[in-house]
Design a protein around this motif. Structure first.
Motif, PDB file in Angstrom:
ATOM      1  N   SER A  37       0.736  -1.179   0.069  1.00 33.47           N
ATOM      2  CA  SER A  37       0.099  -0.004  -0.043  1.00 33.47           C
ATOM      3  C   SER A  37       0.877   1.146   0.100  1.00 33.47           C
ATOM      4  O   SER A  37       0.711   2.167  -0.578  1.00 33.47           O
ATOM      5  CB  SER A  37      -0.949   0.003   1.371  1.00 33.47           C
ATOM      6  OG  SER A  37      -1.667  -1.002   1.143  1.00 33.47           O
ATOM      7  N   PHE A  38       1.943   1.006   0.885  1.00 33.80           N
ATOM      8  CA  PHE A  38       2.877   2.416   0.800  1.00 33.80           C
ATOM      9  C   PHE A  38       4.107   1.964   1.364  1.00 33.80           C
ATOM     10  O   PHE A  38       4.625   1.809   2.424  1.00 33.80           O
ATOM     11  CB  PHE A  38       2.060   3.456   1.967  1.00 33.80           C
ATOM     12  CG  PHE A  38       3.078   4.781   2.021  1.00 33.80           C
ATOM     13  CD1 PHE A  38       3.009   5.424   0.901  1.00 33.80           C
ATOM     14  CD2 PHE A  38       3.528   5.177   3.294  1.00 33.80           C
ATOM     15  CE1 PHE A  38       3.888   6.780   1.117  1.00 33.80           C
ATOM     16  CE2 PHE A  38       4.528   6.022   3.391  1.00 33.80           C
ATOM     17  CZ  PHE A  38       4.523   7.233   2.399  1.00 33.80           C
ATOM     18  N   TRP A  39       5.008   1.776   0.410  1.00 29.80           N
ATOM     19  CA  TRP A  39       6.314   0.825   0.466  1.00 29.80           C
ATOM     20  C   TRP A  39       7.322   1.786   1.296  1.00 29.80           C
ATOM     21  O   TRP A  39       8.003   1.124   2.220  1.00 29.80           O
ATOM     22  CB  TRP A  39       7.032   0.458  -0.585  1.00 29.80           C
ATOM     23  CG  TRP A  39       7.302   1.654  -1.705  1.00 29.80           C
ATOM     24  CD1 TRP A  39       6.415   1.802  -2.878  1.00 29.80           C
ATOM     25  CD2 TRP A  39       8.397   2.514  -1.657  1.00 29.80           C
ATOM     26  NE1 TRP A  39       7.100   2.839  -3.525  1.00 29.80           N
ATOM     27  CE2 TRP A  39       8.182   3.477  -2.899  1.00 29.80           C
ATOM     28  CE3 TRP A  39       9.482   2.601  -1.122  1.00 29.80           C
ATOM     29  CZ2 TRP A  39       8.967   4.449  -3.141  1.00 29.80           C
ATOM     30  CZ3 TRP A  39      10.457   3.479  -1.274  1.00 29.80           C
ATOM     31  CH2 TRP A  39      10.181   4.390  -2.396  1.00 29.80           C
ATOM     32  N   MET A 232      15.828 -11.168   0.766  1.00 26.94           N
ATOM     33  CA  MET A 232      16.228  -9.867   0.573  1.00 26.94           C
ATOM     34  C   MET A 232      17.063  -9.470  -0.914  1.00 26.94           C
ATOM     35  O   MET A 232      17.236  -8.316  -1.258  1.00 26.94           O
ATOM     36  CB  MET A 232      17.180  -9.182   1.599  1.00 26.94           C
ATOM     37  CG  MET A 232      16.649  -9.257   3.042  1.00 26.94           C
ATOM     38  SD  MET A 232      17.700  -8.716   4.187  1.00 26.94           S
ATOM     39  CE  MET A 232      16.768  -8.451   5.719  1.00 26.94           C
ATOM     40  N   SER A 233      17.510 -10.674  -1.479  1.00 28.20           N
ATOM     41  CA  SER A 233      18.290 -10.403  -2.762  1.00 28.20           C
ATOM     42  C   SER A 233      19.357  -9.614  -2.709  1.00 28.20           C
ATOM     43  O   SER A 233      19.766  -8.900  -3.538  1.00 28.20           O
ATOM     44  CB  SER A 233      17.330  -9.986  -3.843  1.00 28.20           C
ATOM     45  OG  SER A 233      16.297 -10.788  -3.941  1.00 28.20           O
ATOM     46  N   ILE A 234      20.117  -9.440  -1.536  1.00 22.76           N
ATOM     47  CA  ILE A 234      21.195  -8.730  -1.342  1.00 22.76           C
ATOM     48  C   ILE A 234      22.565  -9.642  -1.007  1.00 22.76           C
ATOM     49  O   ILE A 234      22.485 -10.516  -0.083  1.00 22.76           O
ATOM     50  CB  ILE A 234      21.270  -7.827  -0.137  1.00 22.76           C
ATOM     51  CG1 ILE A 234      19.926  -6.797  -0.484  1.00 22.76           C
ATOM     52  CG2 ILE A 234      22.422  -6.909   0.035  1.00 22.76           C
ATOM     53  CD1 ILE A 234      19.469  -5.783   0.770  1.00 22.76           C
ATOM     54  N   ALA A 260      18.465   0.175  -2.625  1.00 18.84           N
ATOM     55  CA  ALA A 260      16.874   0.263  -2.152  1.00 18.84           C
ATOM     56  C   ALA A 260      15.922  -0.379  -3.151  1.00 18.84           C
ATOM     57  O   ALA A 260      14.667  -0.729  -2.463  1.00 18.84           O
ATOM     58  CB  ALA A 260      16.767   1.696  -2.285  1.00 18.84           C
ATOM     59  N   ARG A 261      16.261  -0.608  -4.238  1.00 16.34           N
ATOM     60  CA  ARG A 261      15.086  -1.243  -5.063  1.00 16.34           C
ATOM     61  C   ARG A 261      14.851  -2.482  -4.908  1.00 16.34           C
ATOM     62  O   ARG A 261      13.845  -3.140  -4.735  1.00 16.34           O
ATOM     63  CB  ARG A 261      15.612  -1.195  -6.612  1.00 16.34           C
ATOM     64  CG  ARG A 261      15.195   0.322  -7.301  1.00 16.34           C
ATOM     65  CD  ARG A 261      15.359  -0.026  -8.680  1.00 16.34           C
ATOM     66  NE  ARG A 261      16.653  -0.282  -9.184  1.00 16.34           N
ATOM     67  CZ  ARG A 261      17.731   0.705  -9.570  1.00 16.34           C
ATOM     68  NH1 ARG A 261      17.218   1.851  -9.400  1.00 16.34           N
ATOM     69  NH2 ARG A 261      18.995   0.461  -9.815  1.00 16.34           N
ATOM     70  N   GLY A 266      11.532  -6.832  -1.649  1.00 21.41           N
ATOM     71  CA  GLY A 266      11.536  -7.711  -0.904  1.00 21.41           C
ATOM     72  C   GLY A 266      10.420  -7.350   0.067  1.00 21.41           C
ATOM     73  O   GLY A 266       9.548  -8.491   0.488  1.00 21.41           O
ATOM     74  N   PHE A 267      10.368  -6.311   0.485  1.00 25.42           N
ATOM     75  CA  PHE A 267       9.438  -5.961   1.505  1.00 25.42           C
ATOM     76  C   PHE A 267       7.786  -6.026   1.025  1.00 25.42           C
ATOM     77  O   PHE A 267       7.064  -6.718   1.740  1.00 25.42           O
ATOM     78  CB  PHE A 267       9.451  -4.363   1.809  1.00 25.42           C
ATOM     79  CG  PHE A 267      10.470  -3.930   2.657  1.00 25.42           C
ATOM     80  CD1 PHE A 267      11.235  -4.659   3.723  1.00 25.42           C
ATOM     81  CD2 PHE A 267      11.416  -2.591   2.379  1.00 25.42           C
ATOM     82  CE1 PHE A 267      12.405  -4.207   4.209  1.00 25.42           C
ATOM     83  CE2 PHE A 267      12.329  -2.077   2.976  1.00 25.42           C
ATOM     84  CZ  PHE A 267      12.842  -2.865   4.136  1.00 25.42           C
TER      85      PHE A 267
END
Length: 374
Positions: A37-39, A232-234, A260-261, A266-267
């Motif tokens: 809704s609001f990342w 997290m793909s980090i 950040a992307r 992930g979030f």
């Protein structure tokens, strides 16, 4: 003059303390906001450890100053203790009476037992040690994510080495088969019979999923979940690249945006996945234990949604920081065990002695609470 300077200093510190409290309150509010809704709320919530620590430092500062202004950080500390407990847990060992039904559960993201790093045989000893460690662990139930089993390999035939050899029941959900015909996925091993089982698929992802088993524990049935949420793909290289870019404004901005992307994706993904998981948990007719690699810190929408409905074994029975990520970012606790009211965690351990994966294993011991008399 000295009195005036003292007054100004006190006001400055009070303003800073107030700003920290407002930051903390904003972070707590953002924990409730679905990232889809609001990342940006997810990033604010992610920063919560900072105001929690700063508020504690202000508490110490006002105490040393013997100022009545200590009331502000002290009130926040008391009212927000539940959030501090997510950072650092303080519990003492409990005794369990004889005859009580107990259950020990191990959860571990095995990172495919480092099989893909073993191209030249350099990881063979480490892989063998990891497999043997899991196989000989005394836990009644073992939940493994990023599990790897190759029947054609003497080293990586892990279904046989962990399950068959020790007469464990098992449910293995295969996400995919690699070019070596090895199976990769999630598995639950149990010393007690598995009477039902299933898979919760998270959208189009073939890797991330949750599996569940109903386990007959000497006449009582418990549902155990093993979840693996969106990564997290980090990678370590991403973090190192960001660090090395400090001082080069253009390069730092590029690496920072890239980081950040990935965090944003992930979030959002984990926020959706945890809702699917909770929908299934709410329909369980049995007490539940939910293990796994959640890939999110305790200050996230994902964790917060789980904590609203279930208890966390580390918070209730652990001690210290309990970091589970074995990588370049310190103090990250991204692996968890949650449980429902009919159970009670009385011991929790993060196994730092097993540092061969990018995650540390976690285990907890539970007491099955006696049923209320009708």
């Amino acid at each position: 003059m000295a009195a005036t300077f003292k007054t100004i200093r006190r006001r400055v510190w009070l303003i800073l303390n107030t700003l920290v409290v407002l930051w903390l309150l904003l972070g707590v509010i953002c924990l409730q906001v679905p990232p889809e809704s609001f990342w940006p709320a997810a990033f604010i919530a992610f920063s919560l450890p900072a105001p929690l620590v700063l508020n504690f430092l202000f508490l110490l500062y006002w105490l040393l100053r013997r100022s009545w202004l200590v009331v502000l950080p002290l009130s926040v500390f008391i009212l927000g203790w539940g959030y501090y407990a997510r950072l650092v847990s303080v519990n003492f060992a409990e005794e369990v009476s004889e005859g009580t039904k107990t259950l020990q559960v191990l959860s571990f993201n095995t990172h495919v037992f480092n099989a893909y790093a073993d191209k030249d045989g350099s990881e063979l000893e480490a892989s063998t040690d990891m497999i043997d460690w899991v196989a000989t662990h005394p836990a009644d139930i073992i939940c493994l994510q990023e599990f790897y089993s190759n029947r054609g390999s003497s080293t990586y035939n892990t279904i046989s080495k962990i399950g068959t050899r020790y007469d464990r029941y098992r449910f293995f959900s295969v996400s995919y088969v690699d070019r070596n015909k090895a199976d990769i996925g999630s598995v639950i091993f149990s010393k007690y019979p598995i009477i039902n089982k299933g898979v919760i698929r998270f959208g189009e992802s073939h890797v991330n999923r949750a599996i569940w088993t109903d386990i007959d524990m000497k006449g009582d049935t418990i549902r155990v979940y093993s979840a693996h949420l969106q990564s997290m793909s980090i990678k370590s290289q991403d973090i190192e690249s960001t660090y090395s870019a400090i001082g080069n404004e253009e390069s730092f901005k590029k690496e920072g945006r890239n980081l950040a992307r990935r965090l944003k994706r992930g979030f959002v993904a984990r926020g959706n996945q945890v809702e699917l998981l909770l929908e299934h948990i709410r329909e369980s007719p049995y007490p539940v234990i939910v293990c796994g690699d959640f890939n999110d810190i305790p200050f996230s929408y994902t964790y917060n949604q789980m904590a609203k409905e279930l208890k966390n074994a580390f918070v209730k029975a652990g001690s210290g920081v309990g970091a589970t990520y074995n990588g370049p970012l310190p103090f990250l606790r991204i692996d968890n065990q949650f449980y429902s009211e009919a159970l009670k965690a009385y011991e929790f351990e993060t196994h730092y002695e097993m540092g061969l994966s990018d995650h540390f294993p976690i285990s907890a011991k539970y007491v099955l609470q006696p049923k209320a008399q009708e």
